[in-house]
Design an enzyme around this catalytic site. Structure first.
Site, PDB file in Angstrom:
ATOM      1  CD1 TRP A 536      -2.430  -2.058   0.884  1.00 23.50           C
ATOM      2  CD2 TRP A 536      -1.329  -2.014   2.147  1.00 23.50           C
ATOM      3  NE1 TRP A 536      -2.972  -2.816   0.946  1.00 23.50           N
ATOM      4  CE2 TRP A 536      -2.180  -3.346   2.341  1.00 23.50           C
ATOM      5  CE3 TRP A 536      -0.315  -2.083   3.160  1.00 23.50           C
ATOM      6  CZ2 TRP A 536      -2.085  -4.548   2.512  1.00 23.50           C
ATOM      7  CZ3 TRP A 536       0.092  -3.645   3.558  1.00 23.50           C
ATOM      8  CH2 TRP A 536      -1.008  -4.672   3.334  1.00 23.50           C
ATOM      9  CG  HIS A 537       4.554   1.194   1.342  1.00 28.39           C
ATOM     10  ND1 HIS A 537       5.720   0.607   2.698  1.00 28.39           N
ATOM     11  CD2 HIS A 537       2.973   2.130   2.108  1.00 28.39           C
ATOM     12  CE1 HIS A 537       5.340   0.456   3.238  1.00 28.39           C
ATOM     13  NE2 HIS A 537       3.974   1.262   3.331  1.00 28.39           N
ATOM     14  CB  SER A 538       0.320   3.873  -4.697  1.00 24.51           C
ATOM     15  OG  SER A 538       0.511   2.346  -4.257  1.00 24.51           O
TER      16      SER A 538
END
Length: 604
Positions: A536-538
Site C-alpha cells: 500500500w506504498h504506491s
C-alpha cells in the site's frame, strides 16, 4: 434528491482530494491566512470521531471487501506474478492513508530525499530541508529530544498500548543469530546508524493508544471559518482555460452519498487548484483534464491541453513478501482479531476503553531491522543482482535492501485457513527496480483505470526477495513460538532437498543454516511470484523532475505548462523512499504548505 453539501461557487484555493498531504496543507494555510477561503473535496467518507479511525486495532477492517474507506485498484494479470492480478488498495476517506494505514513509524533514509534534489534537480528537497518537515509534524513521545525527531507536532509517536511476545523474541534473537547486526534503540534516525540494526518499532499511535491520523490532528481538532473539508465529492477534472487552472468539476460520489444527484458541478478557484488525490487518483484527474500522454488522452476521447507523457508513468510500490508459519497456541497473536471473533473483540474493546491497553491499542508489529547485505554476503544474492546493486545501492550505505520483521498473525482473509495462531516473516523491498503505470480508460471518473503494477518485472526484485525469504526463515525457525511452516503458503521444495525439512519445534540457535541448491532457489522464486503483494506504498505517478525526463511537476510542484495548478501528494516523488510512506506523505504535505504560503506572501 438533495445535495449532501452546500458548496459556494468560488473559493481562493480548491483541493482535489482530501488525503494526508491535502489535510496538512489546507490546515497550515487556513491557519496562516484566515482571510483565504479554502475548499477540500474528498471522494471518500468522513472519518470524524469514528472508532474505526481512532482505535488502532481496526486497521485490518479497512481492507475488507466492500470497504468504503479504501479504493481498490486491480492491476493487469502478469506473468511476472504467476499470471495473477494484484489488488492495490489506496486510502479513500478524509485523511487518506493516515486514517486507515498500519501505523508503522518507519522513516526513510536521508539519501532518499537527497536523491530528489541531486539526481532529479529539485532544490530545497534534500534531507537538510526535509527532516525539519518531519520534526514539525510530530511529537516523539519516546524521547522528544532525540536528534531528527519532533517535540511539539500534532502527530504522536509511541510504542502503542500493547507489546507482543513475538516481536520481542525477534528483537532478542536477531542480534544473537546475526552477530554483526546489533540491537539499537534508534532505527529511524534517517542515517547510516539506523541500518543493519534490530530495533523496537515505534508507531503512529499516541501513548494513550489513539491513532495519529492527520484528519483528527490537523482538521477535526479545530473550528474553521475559512476551511471546508467535504466528503463524498469526486473530482472529475480540473477546468483549464488558456493554460490556467480556474477551478474543478465534481460530482457527489454515489458510493458514499447513494441518493445524491449525479450532475456535474463546477467550483472556481480564484488563486490556485491543488491536485492531491494520491498516487492513484492524481494522474487520473490530470488526464481527465487533458494533461498527459497524447495517446492515452486520445484513446479516452479527451482533447489534449498539455502534453506531459510522464503522467501516470513511473508507478512504484514496495513489494511485500509475507511467509506464514504456525505459532504456539499459547502465544498471543492478532489472528483472532483478524478472523473477527466476537468474544475476542469484546474483551479487547473493554481493555482499550479502560486504559488503552490490549491488542486494539496497537498494530502488533513491535520490532524490525532495515537489512543491507554486507560485502561478504553479496555472493549469496548471485550475479543477476550485481548490476542492480552497483547502479542503485552500492554507493549509498544508508539505504537498506529491505525491511524485515516477525508479524504476529496473518494480516489477511483467513477464511480458508484453520483457526490457529500464526506468525509471519514480513519482508518489504525498499527500492524495487520494477516500474508500472496507471492511466485512465475513459473520461468517466467512476471507470476503472488501465493499471499495470509492474511487480517483479525486473528480476533483481525476485533475487532480493529470495534472500529476504531465507533471512526471515532462519530467524523465525529459531523463535520460541515457532511450530512449523504453513505448508501451502511456503515454497514447494523437492522432498529430497535439505530445504524441505519440516520442523515443528524451534531450531537451536547454533543449528546449521539451511543450504539451498539452484533448484531450491527456483522454488523460492516461484513462491515469490505466486505470493508477493502490495504494501500500500504506491508513489511516483506525477514525478517531480525535469519535463524532458518525463517529469510532471517542477520543484515548486507546478504542473508543467499550466499556471495556478500544483500536485502535492505521494505521486510526486521521482524515486522511492525506504519507509512506510505515511512519513513521506507528511514531509511532502508540510513542504508543500511552505511552498504555497511563500507564494501567497507569508513564511510558515
Amino acid at each position: 434528491m438533495t445535495s449532501p453539501h452546500s458548496i459556494d461557487v468560488e473559493y481562493d484555493l480548491v483541493f482535489a482530494g482530501g488525503g494526508t498531504a491535502a489535510c496538512i496543507i489546507a490546515s497550515r494555510l487556513a491557519t496562516a491566512f484566515p482571510d483565504l477561503q479554502i475548499l477540500v473535496l474528498e471522494s471518500g467518507p468522513t472519518t470524524k470521531d469514528k472508532m474505526d479511525h481512532i482505535q488502532p486495532g481496526h486497521y485490518i477492517t479497512h481492507l475488507a471487501p466492500g470497504s468504503k474507506t479504501a479504493q481498490f485498484y486491480t492491476s493487469k494479470a502478469s506473468e511476472h506474478v504467476a499470471g495473477r492480478s494484484v489488488v492495490v488498495p489506496s486510502g479513500r476517506c478524509i485523511g487518506g492513508g493516515s486514517s486507515i494505514n498500519f501505523m508503522l513509524y518507519n522513516r526513510p533514509s536521508g539519501s532518499d530525499f537527497d536523491d530528489w534534489e541531486t539526481e532529479f534537480g529539485n532544490p530545497g528537497w534534500s534531507a537538510k530541508e526535509m527532516i525539519p518537515m518531519l520534526q514539525k509534524a510530530e511529537t516523539y513521545e519516546l524521547d522528544p529530544q532525540k536528534p531528527t525527531h519532533g517535540a511539539d507536532g500534532p502527530l504522536k509517536v509511541s510504542y502503542g498500548g500493547e507489546v507482543l511476545d513475538i516481536g520481542m523474541n525477534f528483537l532478542e534473537l536477531g542480534p544473537k543469530l546475526e552477530k554483526d547486526r546489533p540491537y539499537r534503540e534508534e532505527g529511524n534516525g534517517l542515517d547510516l546508524a539506523s541500518i543493519n540494526v534490530f530495533f523496537r518499532m515505534p508507531k503512529w499511535i499516541s501513548s494513550d493508544a489513539r491513532r495519529s491520523d492527520v484528519a483528527h490532528h490537523y482538521i477535526y481538532n479545530k473550528t474553521w471559518k475559512n476551511l471546508s473539508v467535504l466528503d463524498g465529492c469526486l473530482v472529475r477534472r480540473v477546468v483549464i482555460e488558456n493554460d490556467v487552472a480556474t477551478g474543478v468539476e465534481y460530482l457527489f460520489n454515489n458510493q458514499i452519498h447513494e441518493s445524491a444527484p449525479q450532475d456535474i458541478r463546477t467550483v472556481k478557484a480564484r488563486k490556485m487548484v491543488v491536485v492531491s488525490a494520491g498516487t492513484m487518483g492524481s494522474p487520473l484527474i490530470l488526464e481527465r483534464s487533458g494533461v498527459g500522454k497524447k495517446e492515452v488522452l486520445e484513446r479516452a476521447g479527451i482533447p489534449v491541453v498539455a502534453e506531459l507523457p510522464g503522467v501516470g508513468e513511473n508507478y512504484q510500490d514496495h513489494t511485500f513478501l509475507v511467509t506464514p508459519y504456525i505459532a504456539d497456541p499459547k502465544t498471543t497473536t492478532l489472528d483472532t482479531l483478524f478472523r473477527g471473533e466476537p468474544e475476542v473483540w469484546a474483551r479487547a474493546q473493554e481493555a482499550w476503553e479502560k486504559d488503552g491497553t490490549g491488542r486494539l491499542g496497537s498494530n502488533g508489529v513491535d520490532s524490525a531491522i532495515k537489512m543491507r547485505p554486507r560485502p561478504d554476503e553479496l555472493p549469496e544474492l548471485g550475479p543477476d543482482f550485481v548490476e542492480y546493486w552497483n547502479n542503485t545501492l552500492a554507493n549509498k550505505p544508508d539505504k537498506p535492501l529491505f525491511w524485515l520483521s516477525a508479524l504476529p498473525g496473518i494480516p489477511a482473509d483467513q477464511s480458508a485457513l484453520p483457526p490457529l495462531n500464526f506468525m509471519c516473516s514480513g519482508c518489504i523491498l525498499g527500492y524495487p527496480a520494477s516500474r508500472g503505470y496507471l492511466h485512465i480508460s475513459s473520461s468517466d471518473p467512476y471507470a476503472a483505470p488501465d493499471f499495470d503494477a509492474g511487480y517483479l518485472s525486473n528480476p533483481a526484485d525476485v533475487v532480493a526477495l529470495r534472500w529476504g525469504y531465507k533471512k526471515g526463515r532462519e530467524l523465525l525457525r529459531r523463535m520460541s513460538a515457532f511450530r512449523g511452516p504453513l505448508g501451502p503458503a511456503n515454497p514447494q521444495f523437492s522432498p529430497e532437498s535439505p530445504a524441505a525439512i519440516i520442523e515443528t519445534v524451534p531450531a537451536p540457535l547454533d543449528a546449521p543454516k539451511i543450504v539451498y541448491s539452484a533448484e531450491d532457489d527456483k522454488a523460492i522464486d516461484a513462491h515469490v511470484r505466486q505470493i508477493v503483494e502490495t504494501t500500500w506504498h504506491s508513489l511516483g505517478t506525477c514525478a517531480m523532475k525535469p519535463r524532458e525526463q518525463g517529469g510532471v511537476v517542477d520543484s515548486k510542484l507546478n504542473v508543467y505548462g499550466i499556471r495556478n495548478l500544483k500536485v502535492a501528494d505521494l505521486s510526486i516523488p521521482p524515486s522511492n523512499v525506504n519507509c512506510n510512506t505515511y512519513s513521506a506523505a507528511i514531509a511532502v504535505g508540510e513542504k508543500a504548505a511552505m511552498i504555497i504560503a511563500e507564494e501567497l506572501g507569508k513564511a510558515l
